[in-house]
Write a protein that holds these residues in place. Sequence first.
Motif, mmCIF file in Angstrom:
data_model
loop_
_atom_site.group_PDB
_atom_site.id
_atom_site.type_symbol
_atom_site.label_atom_id
_atom_site.label_comp_id
_atom_site.label_asym_id
_atom_site.label_seq_id
_atom_site.Cartn_x
_atom_site.Cartn_y
_atom_site.Cartn_z
ATOM 1 N N ASP A 62 0.801 -1.230 0.000
ATOM 2 C CA ASP A 62 0.000 0.000 0.000
ATOM 3 C C ASP A 62 0.832 1.277 0.000
ATOM 4 O O ASP A 62 0.391 2.309 -0.517
ATOM 5 N N ALA A 63 2.010 1.243 0.571
ATOM 6 C CA ALA A 63 2.815 2.454 0.712
ATOM 7 C C ALA A 63 3.700 2.736 -0.497
ATOM 8 O O ALA A 63 4.270 3.819 -0.608
ATOM 9 N N VAL A 64 3.840 1.786 -1.416
ATOM 10 C CA VAL A 64 4.780 1.917 -2.529
ATOM 11 C C VAL A 64 4.106 2.544 -3.749
ATOM 12 O O VAL A 64 3.056 2.079 -4.201
ATOM 13 N N ALA A 65 4.754 3.584 -4.298
ATOM 14 C CA ALA A 65 4.273 4.222 -5.520
ATOM 15 C C ALA A 65 4.854 3.522 -6.745
ATOM 16 O O ALA A 65 4.124 3.163 -7.669
ATOM 17 N N ASN A 66 6.183 3.326 -6.779
ATOM 18 C CA ASN A 66 6.826 2.638 -7.901
ATOM 19 C C ASN A 66 8.231 2.222 -7.522
ATOM 20 O O ASN A 66 8.716 2.529 -6.428
ATOM 21 N N SER A 67 8.871 1.531 -8.457
ATOM 22 C CA SER A 67 10.222 1.049 -8.195
ATOM 23 C C SER A 67 11.007 0.989 -9.492
ATOM 24 O O SER A 67 10.443 1.074 -10.584
ATOM 25 N N SER A 68 12.303 0.809 -9.347
ATOM 26 C CA SER A 68 13.204 0.632 -10.481
ATOM 27 C C SER A 68 14.205 -0.444 -10.091
ATOM 28 O O SER A 68 14.811 -0.362 -9.021
ATOM 29 N N SER A 69 14.370 -1.439 -10.950
ATOM 30 C CA SER A 69 15.235 -2.573 -10.635
ATOM 31 C C SER A 69 16.471 -2.577 -11.516
ATOM 32 O O SER A 69 16.398 -2.284 -12.705
ATOM 33 N N HIS A 70 17.589 -2.937 -10.899
ATOM 34 C CA HIS A 70 18.867 -3.002 -11.601
ATOM 35 C C HIS A 70 19.512 -4.339 -11.262
ATOM 36 O O HIS A 70 19.752 -4.637 -10.096
ATOM 37 N N PHE A 71 19.801 -5.133 -12.290
ATOM 38 C CA PHE A 71 20.358 -6.470 -12.110
ATOM 39 C C PHE A 71 21.875 -6.412 -12.209
ATOM 40 O O PHE A 71 22.419 -5.887 -13.187
ATOM 41 N N ALA A 72 22.561 -6.940 -11.197
ATOM 42 C CA ALA A 72 24.023 -6.970 -11.210
ATOM 43 C C ALA A 72 24.486 -8.046 -12.184
ATOM 44 O O ALA A 72 24.027 -9.183 -12.130
#
Length: 155
Positions: free
Chosen positions: A133-143
């Motif tokens: 509920d608290a998250v607007a968005n995200s961005s993921s970066h794969f090592a």
Amino acid sequence: MNAFNLDLVDRKILRVLQEEADISHAALAEAVGASPASCWRRIKALDTAGVLGKTVRLVNPEMVGRGLNVFCHVRMKSHDPLARRSFERFVESHEEVLECYSMSGEWDYLLRVVVADVGDYERLLMHGILTHDAVANSSSHFALKSVKYSTAVPV
């Protein structure tokens, strides 16, 4: 938090313990040029002061089927303390999230996630992080590979 006043022997002890936590007191004393009793007293003082944390053995993630490192930036919908605490409890409850940092700048949190594969990460992201509920968005970066990894703090 005030820094603990470390002398040269304390610093040597910390450097050795960060590399070989299970070293005997006798071998540690020899390595730092102090008596075993002195090393024991210093370690106890460093423990009591909170300079030393718990002793652990590091596991090679690839050897246990957790070879994918993902760095996930998370932006919150609001900075309400209750929402942030709820998200932090969510993070603490997921063992695949090894590290979580509250950040300044464009993103609110940075997570380091260790999973078996992209499918495992997708499940966590799509059915956990992004549905919170608290998250607007995200961005993921794969090592792609680990160039440097250390747990030793310079002392």
